[in-house]
Design an enzyme around this catalytic site. Structure first.
Site, short mmCIF file in Angstrom:
data_model
loop_
_atom_site.label_atom_id
_atom_site.label_comp_id
_atom_site.label_asym_id
_atom_site.label_seq_id
_atom_site.Cartn_x
_atom_site.Cartn_y
_atom_site.Cartn_z
N HIS A 120 1.27 17.01 -27.89
CA HIS A 120 1.22 17.62 -29.23
C HIS A 120 -0.02 17.18 -30.01
O HIS A 120 -0.05 17.30 -31.23
CB HIS A 120 2.49 17.28 -30.02
CG HIS A 120 3.71 17.99 -29.52
ND1 HIS A 120 5.00 17.68 -29.91
CD2 HIS A 120 3.85 19.01 -28.62
CE1 HIS A 120 5.86 18.48 -29.31
NE2 HIS A 120 5.20 19.29 -28.50
N ALA A 231 15.47 1.94 -28.82
CA ALA A 231 14.46 1.95 -27.76
C ALA A 231 13.91 0.54 -27.48
O ALA A 231 13.64 0.19 -26.33
CB ALA A 231 13.31 2.88 -28.15
N1 APR Z 1 15.49 4.22 -30.50
C1 APR Z 1 15.75 5.31 -29.74
N2 APR Z 1 15.90 6.55 -30.24
C2 APR Z 1 15.78 6.69 -31.58
C3 APR Z 1 15.50 5.61 -32.43
C4 APR Z 1 15.36 4.32 -31.85
N3 APR Z 1 15.10 3.24 -32.56
N4 APR Z 1 15.45 6.08 -33.70
C5 APR Z 1 15.68 7.39 -33.64
N5 APR Z 1 15.89 7.76 -32.36
C6 APR Z 1 16.17 9.10 -31.84
C7 APR Z 1 16.94 9.99 -32.78
O1 APR Z 1 18.32 9.80 -32.60
C8 APR Z 1 16.50 11.39 -32.36
O2 APR Z 1 17.34 11.93 -31.35
O3 APR Z 1 14.94 9.75 -31.64
C9 APR Z 1 15.11 11.15 -31.76
C10 APR Z 1 13.97 11.68 -32.60
O4 APR Z 1 14.03 13.06 -32.65
P1 APR Z 1 12.98 13.92 -33.49
O5 APR Z 1 12.82 13.28 -34.82
O6 APR Z 1 13.43 15.33 -33.44
O7 APR Z 1 11.60 13.69 -32.71
P2 APR Z 1 11.03 14.46 -31.44
O8 APR Z 1 12.11 14.80 -30.49
O9 APR Z 1 9.88 13.65 -30.97
O10 APR Z 1 10.48 15.80 -32.10
C11 APR Z 1 9.81 16.71 -31.29
O11 APR Z 1 9.26 18.02 -33.19
O12 APR Z 1 8.45 18.51 -35.36
C12 APR Z 1 8.20 18.21 -34.09
O13 APR Z 1 6.04 18.20 -33.21
C13 APR Z 1 7.05 17.34 -33.70
O14 APR Z 1 6.64 16.16 -31.63
C14 APR Z 1 7.63 16.49 -32.59
C15 APR Z 1 8.73 17.39 -32.04
#
Ligand code: APR
Length: 245
Positions: A120, A231
């Site tokens: 991204h 994580a």
């Molecule tokens: N450890 C593990 N997982 C975690 C933690 C943690 N400490 N904190 C949050 N999470 C999890 C949440 O439960 C959630 O399922 O990480 C996930 C984050 O999800 P999103 O915020 O949707 O992020 P992501 O999946 O990377 O989003 C994808 O969406 O808007 C866009 O382009 C942007 O790259 C991004 C894409």
């Protein structure tokens, strides 16, 4: 881990959450990004409202200010134990390995990961729409700097893949996922395609699949195994298992 040679790891915002970078979604809720812009004004946006080509065309100043603030914030955060563990795996794993990150922060590389693909884009990169070159970029873009390559002003935009744009490296990712013996997804909600579909491609080609996430994701049911937790705890433990000690 017998029989495993090729590993593909997909990371999302959750791996950087414990470093202090906001995620986009949790428990189905959308995150609002609150920050102070360079004029000292408080701003609050859903990331979806500022990360589209349409938003940039409508209000380039707003979008540049949003990404300038996110880029500047990188200097105040550091990789956590999960980034460190993946960098160690990258250094020590003798088979093929690819870390595909949806994150635009630089925490994987600051931890030392090398076999890394930013699908991204990256906050620390700029793309000149005048000459079509991409270049490392650490400063603000909102003040319309001159492109160091073509010397034209005002053409530089964040090198970020916005909604509706094609993610980077899809051919490389497709090849790696199709050849993977093990596909691992870390800290991603499984809400955004094409990344959310990699697990299905990996399974179709016979890979084992593992999810490490704080809470069940939209695609949890697609994985053979899901481990729930932070994580910073789950990833080092899993890397220890893989490296056998
Ligand atoms: N450890 C593990 N997982 C975690 C933690 C943690 N400490 N904190 C949050 N999470 C999890 C949440 O439960 C959630 O399922 O990480 C996930 C984050 O999800 P999103 O915020 O949707 O992020 P992501 O999946 O990377 O989003 C994808 O969406 O808007 C866009 O382009 C942007 O790259 C991004 C894409």
């Amino acid at each position: 881990m017998s029989g495993i040679r090729n590993i593909v790891i997909l990371t999302g915002a959750g791996i950087s959450a414990e470093s202090g970078i906001l995620t986009f979604r949790s428990k189905g809720q959308v995150t609002y990004w609150d920050y102070t812009d360079s004029d000292g004004a408080r701003q609050s946006h859903r990331v979806e409202d500022v990360c589209t080509p349409e938003a940039f065309a409508r209000d380039p100043g707003l979008v540049q200010a949003f990404y300038d603030a996110r880029r500047a914030a990188l200097s105040g955060v550091a990789p956590n134990a999960a980034h460190d563990a993946l960098a160690r795996l990258d250094a020590e794993w003798r088979g093929d390995l690819l870390i595909v990150t949806q994150n635009v922060d630089d925490l994987h590389e600051r931890a030392g990961a090398r076999r890394l693909l930013h699908m991204h884009g990256e906050l620390k990169s700029a793309w000149c729409r005048a000459c079509d070159r991409r270049m490392p970029w650490a400063a603000d873009l909102g003040d319309g700097p001159v492109c160091p390559e073509c010397r034209r002003a005002g053409g530089l935009r964040p090198d970020i893949v916005w909604f509706g744009e094609m993610p980077y490296g899809m051919d490389v990712i497709d090849r790696a996922v199709s050849r993977a013996d093990l596909f691992v997804s870390i800290g991603t909600s499984g809400a955004v395609y094409p990344a959310a579909g990699f697990v299905q491609t990996a399974k179709y080609h016979g890979a084992a699949t593992l999810e490490l996430n704080l809470e069940p994701s939209a695609g949890s049911w697609l994985f053979e195994e899901t481990r729930l937790g932070a994580a910073s705890a789950l990833v080092p433990a899993w890397v220890n298992e893989v490296l056998g000690g």
